[in-house]
Design an enzyme around this catalytic site. Structure first.
Site: not given
Length: 209
Positions: A19, A97, A115
């Site tokens: 998204s 990752r 984040h």
């Protein structure tokens, strides 16, 4: 790995639905972000984000993270793919990752991540759940420069999101995601424009001279 990087070519690393990748595509198509997505790379062949990229006419590449002799070997291959395509800046858009120090030795341009918390609060996974568990009144999202340490690089942009008494993890995460979609293209544009500096850990925008 010494080819020059084009000043406004970006690479996007994904693992899931994409998204935030779509937010970048929409910002470019809408004229809000002056950039070209050179490649979208995923460590998961079934990532829906790859379909989004293909529909937008963007090159896609799958590099599975399994089967390598080390994490560093995978990161070297990832960095090589980006350098080969003259990428200037990398965005992590749901890339699940951590990048090792070897990646940053091979790719020396800026790397940004978005984040879902107001870092340094609640790094790692399930940040909205962590926020609710701690009873915070304000959550939010952060775009930061990526380093080998988890969610700890210099902060580029942040925005706050209120936490309501009846919020669930899902409702809070959805409200944060709306702001992520706004914040990431803005941060990418800011960094690509080159009008910034780092003073220690502090990211500072510099005015046009």
């Amino acid at each position: 790995m010494s080819e020059p990087r084009h000043p406004r070519r970006i690479g996007v690393l994904v693992s899931g639905r994409g998204s935030n990748l779509q937010a970048l595509i929409n910002a470019i198509d809408g004229g809000r972000l002056d950039a070209t997505i050179a490649v979208v790379i995923s460590n998961a062949a079934d990532a829906p984000a790859l379909t989004r990229a293909s529909k937008a006419g963007i090159e896609t590449l799958t590099i599975p993270h399994t089967g390598w002799p080390s994490r560093e070997a995978f990161d070297e291959r990832l960095a090589a793919a980006l350098v080969e395509r003259q990428v200037r800046l990398v965005c992590l858009a749901g890339f699940m990752r951590r990048l090792s120090a070897r990646f940053f030795e091979c790719f020396t341009g800026p790397v940004l991540n978005v984040h879902p918390s107001l870092l340094p609060a609640f790094p790692g996974t399930d940040a909205p759940g962590q926020a609710l568990a701690h009873g915070v009144k304000v959550a939010g999202c952060t775009v930061h420069m990526v380093t080998p340490e988890l969610d700890s690089g210099p902060i580029v942009l942040q925005t706050a999101v209120p936490v309501f008494p009846d919020d669930s993890v899902e409702t809070l995460a959805a409200r944060i995601l709306i702001e992520e979609h706004r914040l990431l293209p803005a941060a990418v544009g800011c960094v690509l424009d080159g009008r910034w500096r780092l003073d220690g850990r502090r990211f500072t925008e510099t005015p046009v001279s």
